[in-house]
Design an enzyme around this catalytic site. Structure first.
Site, PDB file in Angstrom:
ATOM      1  N   ARG A 199       0.855  -1.185   0.000  1.00 17.45           N
ATOM      2  CA  ARG A 199       0.000   0.000   0.000  1.00 17.45           C
ATOM      3  C   ARG A 199       0.891   1.235   0.000  1.00 17.45           C
ATOM      4  O   ARG A 199       2.114   1.129   0.060  1.00 17.45           O
ATOM      5  CB  ARG A 199      -1.017  -0.005   1.163  1.00 17.45           C
ATOM      6  CG  ARG A 199      -0.642  -0.657   2.463  1.00 17.45           C
ATOM      7  CD  ARG A 199       0.409   0.055   3.262  1.00 17.45           C
ATOM      8  NE  ARG A 199       0.111   1.469   3.433  1.00 17.45           N
ATOM      9  CZ  ARG A 199       1.014   2.400   3.624  1.00 17.45           C
ATOM     10  NH1 ARG A 199       2.302   2.084   3.684  1.00 17.45           N
ATOM     11  NH2 ARG A 199       0.699   3.662   3.760  1.00 17.45           N
ATOM     12  N   GLY A 200       0.235   2.408  -0.041  1.00 22.53           N
ATOM     13  CA  GLY A 200       0.993   3.651  -0.174  1.00 22.53           C
ATOM     14  C   GLY A 200       1.019   4.023  -1.648  1.00 22.53           C
ATOM     15  O   GLY A 200       1.362   3.187  -2.492  1.00 22.53           O
ATOM     16  N   ALA A 201       0.619   5.275  -1.945  1.00 24.33           N
ATOM     17  CA  ALA A 201       0.382   5.659  -3.339  1.00 24.33           C
ATOM     18  C   ALA A 201       1.573   5.398  -4.272  1.00 24.33           C
ATOM     19  O   ALA A 201       1.436   4.704  -5.285  1.00 24.33           O
ATOM     20  CB  ALA A 201      -0.058   7.123  -3.382  1.00 24.33           C
TER      21      ALA A 201
ATOM     22  N   ARG B   3      -7.215  -0.320  -6.906  1.00 22.69           N
ATOM     23  CA  ARG B   3      -7.650   0.677  -5.917  1.00 22.69           C
ATOM     24  C   ARG B   3      -7.905   1.991  -6.669  1.00 22.69           C
ATOM     25  O   ARG B   3      -7.167   2.308  -7.609  1.00 22.69           O
ATOM     26  CB  ARG B   3      -6.604   0.884  -4.808  1.00 22.69           C
ATOM     27  CG  ARG B   3      -6.470  -0.349  -3.909  1.00 22.69           C
ATOM     28  CD  ARG B   3      -5.607  -0.065  -2.693  1.00 22.69           C
ATOM     29  NE  ARG B   3      -6.291   0.747  -1.708  1.00 22.69           N
ATOM     30  CZ  ARG B   3      -5.667   1.340  -0.683  1.00 22.69           C
ATOM     31  NH1 ARG B   3      -4.361   1.230  -0.545  1.00 22.69           N
ATOM     32  NH2 ARG B   3      -6.340   2.052   0.198  1.00 22.69           N
TER      33      ARG B   3
ATOM     34  N   GLN C 132      -2.070   2.274  10.018  1.00 21.57           N
ATOM     35  CA  GLN C 132      -0.822   2.519   9.275  1.00 21.57           C
ATOM     36  C   GLN C 132       0.183   3.328  10.095  1.00 21.57           C
ATOM     37  O   GLN C 132       1.392   3.188   9.920  1.00 21.57           O
ATOM     38  CB  GLN C 132      -1.111   3.280   7.967  1.00 21.57           C
ATOM     39  CG  GLN C 132      -1.756   2.439   6.876  1.00 21.57           C
ATOM     40  CD  GLN C 132      -3.262   2.602   6.886  1.00 21.57           C
ATOM     41  OE1 GLN C 132      -3.873   2.856   7.924  1.00 21.57           O
ATOM     42  NE2 GLN C 132      -3.887   2.423   5.737  1.00 21.57           N
TER      43      GLN C 132
ATOM     44  N   ASP D  10      -2.518  10.913  -1.797  1.00 26.55           N
ATOM     45  CA  ASP D  10      -2.831   9.854  -2.763  1.00 26.55           C
ATOM     46  C   ASP D  10      -3.214  10.440  -4.109  1.00 26.55           C
ATOM     47  O   ASP D  10      -3.082   9.786  -5.144  1.00 26.55           O
ATOM     48  CB  ASP D  10      -3.954   8.968  -2.216  1.00 26.55           C
ATOM     49  CG  ASP D  10      -3.432   8.162  -1.037  1.00 26.55           C
ATOM     50  OD1 ASP D  10      -3.381   8.723   0.084  1.00 26.55           O
ATOM     51  OD2 ASP D  10      -3.015   7.016  -1.245  1.00 26.55           O
TER      52      ASP D  10
ATOM     53  N   ASN E 179      -6.000  12.353   0.879  1.00 21.30           N
ATOM     54  CA  ASN E 179      -5.058  11.546   1.664  1.00 21.30           C
ATOM     55  C   ASN E 179      -5.871  10.710   2.651  1.00 21.30           C
ATOM     56  O   ASN E 179      -7.097  10.831   2.732  1.00 21.30           O
ATOM     57  CB  ASN E 179      -4.049  12.459   2.388  1.00 21.30           C
ATOM     58  CG  ASN E 179      -2.862  11.674   2.923  1.00 21.30           C
ATOM     59  OD1 ASN E 179      -2.254  10.892   2.208  1.00 21.30           O
ATOM     60  ND2 ASN E 179      -2.534  11.848   4.193  1.00 21.30           N
ATOM     61  N   LYS E 180      -5.181   9.867   3.397  1.00 18.97           N
ATOM     62  CA  LYS E 180      -5.849   8.959   4.333  1.00 18.97           C
ATOM     63  C   LYS E 180      -6.863   9.703   5.197  1.00 18.97           C
ATOM     64  O   LYS E 180      -6.587  10.797   5.691  1.00 18.97           O
ATOM     65  CB  LYS E 180      -4.798   8.283   5.208  1.00 18.97           C
ATOM     66  CG  LYS E 180      -5.315   7.279   6.209  1.00 18.97           C
ATOM     67  CD  LYS E 180      -6.153   6.181   5.590  1.00 18.97           C
ATOM     68  CE  LYS E 180      -5.413   5.429   4.497  1.00 18.97           C
ATOM     69  NZ  LYS E 180      -6.304   4.529   3.719  1.00 18.97           N
TER      70      LYS E 180
END
Ligand code: MRU
Length: 372
Positions: free
Chosen positions: A53-55, A102, A216, A257, A267-268
């Site tokens: 994960r993580g853009a 995603r 996270q 993201d 973002n998250k």
């Protein structure tokens, strides 16, 4: 051993021609196990399940997944004598499925489309040559992300030092949300790349928002900063506003993201609240992201697709682990929008590898995108 580094000991991807291995981030910090991805579908599943994960990292993983897929299809096609058009169609549909794994991080699509351009440009070439070209493209994409993180780190650290003024060696307290670190990129991270660059020149202590429900911050940011000897303290998400209000935070630095053309930042989920609290209490709010996260095709944050994940992830104590322990009474549902949008007006600086955008971000980002 605990010397601050402008580098990292953390590397979540191990790829080379014919091979893609991803650190299974669902298992951290309990154990370091690796997933072998031998196809585009295996890579897509690793992305969907948040094993990777993580853009920026999902873009790099997808690029490698498509190089591996070309090799797999070439091997299968060679055995069955399939025509080149059949292989092309199979690769193209694998690319489409991977791009949809995603929706919010635009880096994923960016990585896939970059590989597609190479694939199409090499149509008609011998299959082994096409596979080699795709592998070379994935190498470059990964190397560019690593380089972008290091440059972003330097730009961000310089901007923060000049924004805060005073003694450039004085201790700093940085709040961050989610994990925008080495675990989210091929390099030292975006937000945590800035933290690593800052901590090369002054004492830095990090508040890591725990980032419910996938943790996270508590699992990943805390793990990677501790591994690199950087001072980190976990903060419940619900405490971020009051800790910012108390004057204990020098600056907030987060990743992104997707960033719309007007500077709105996806973002998250929880990032928007951090930005509001920062503005209310005069704390600089900084976003660090490579240009692969900028999406000029999205005029504003309203146009950014926000991923809604299964509400069941909110109800579990540890949705990334083996524990199925629920925190809620049976039958009560939960909502889980996985990202939120922070309006450009709340963002003091957007740090990219090409430089820093300050308000008005529409102009700042257009200028950064136009640079070579
Ligand atoms: O759902 P995730 O973990 O893939 O979320 C992405 C993120 O890690 C963050 O939103 C991050 O700040 C952007 S990626 C550097």
């Amino acid at each position: 051993v605990n010397e601050p580094l402008f580098g990292t000991r953390v590397k979540p991807i191990d790829a080379a021609p014919g091979r893609l291995r991803l650190l299974d981030q669902r298992r951290l910090p309990r154990e370091e196990t690796w997933i072998d991805c031998d196809s585009a579908e295996a890579t897509a599943e690793a992305i969907r399940s948040l094993a990777v994960r993580g853009a920026p990292l999902i873009g790099v993983a997808a690029a490698w997944g498509l190089a591996v897929e070309a090799g797999r299809l070439a091997g299968a096609g060679g055995r069955s004598g399939a025509a080149a058009e059949t292989l092309d169609a199979a690769w193209e549909s694998s690319a489409d499925r991977l791009a949809e794994a995603r929706p919010t991080a635009v880096n994923l699509r960016f990585g896939v489309e970059r590989m597609r351009a190479v694939f199409r440009a090499s149509a008609g070439a011998p299959t082994a040559e096409r596979v080699a070209l795709l592998e070379a493209e994935a190498w470059s994409f990964e190397a560019e992300d690593r380089e972008a993180c290091a440059t972003m780190g330097r730009h961000g650290a310089a901007w923060i030092a000049s924004c805060l003024g005073g003694d450039p060696t004085a201790p700093l307290r940085v709040l961050t949300h989610c994990n925008a670190g080495a675990l989210a990129t091929a390099g030292i991270g975006t937000a945590l790349g800035v933290v690593r660059a800052l901590s090369a020149g002054r004492p830095v202590a990090v508040f890591a928002d725990e980032t419910r429900p996938f943790w996270q911050g508590a699992r990943l940011t805390a793990w990677e900063l501790a591994k690199d000897g950087i001072d980190v303290t976990i903060l419940p998400d619900v405490a971020a506003a009051s800790v910012i209000a108390s004057g204990r935070v020098s600056v907030a630095v987060v990743g992104a993201d997707r960033i719309a053309a007007n500077g709105d930042v996806a973002n998250k989920v929880g990032t928007y609240g951090v930005a509001l609290a920062c503005r209310a209490h005069g704390v600089p709010f900084v976003v660090a992201a490579p240009r692969t996260t900028l999406d000029p095709a999205c005029p504003s944050g309203r146009d950014i697709p926000i991923e809604w994940r299964d509400g069941a992830e909110v109800l579990l104590l540890d949705p990334s682990g083996d524990s199925r322990l629920s925190v809620a009474p049976p039958g009560v549902p939960a909502l889980y929008p996985a990202f939120d949008v922070t309006p450009a007006a709340l963002v003091d600086a957007i740090v990219t590898e090409a430089g820093v955008s300050t308000a008005p971000h529409a102009e700042g980002l257009a200028r950064l995108l136009a640079l070579p």
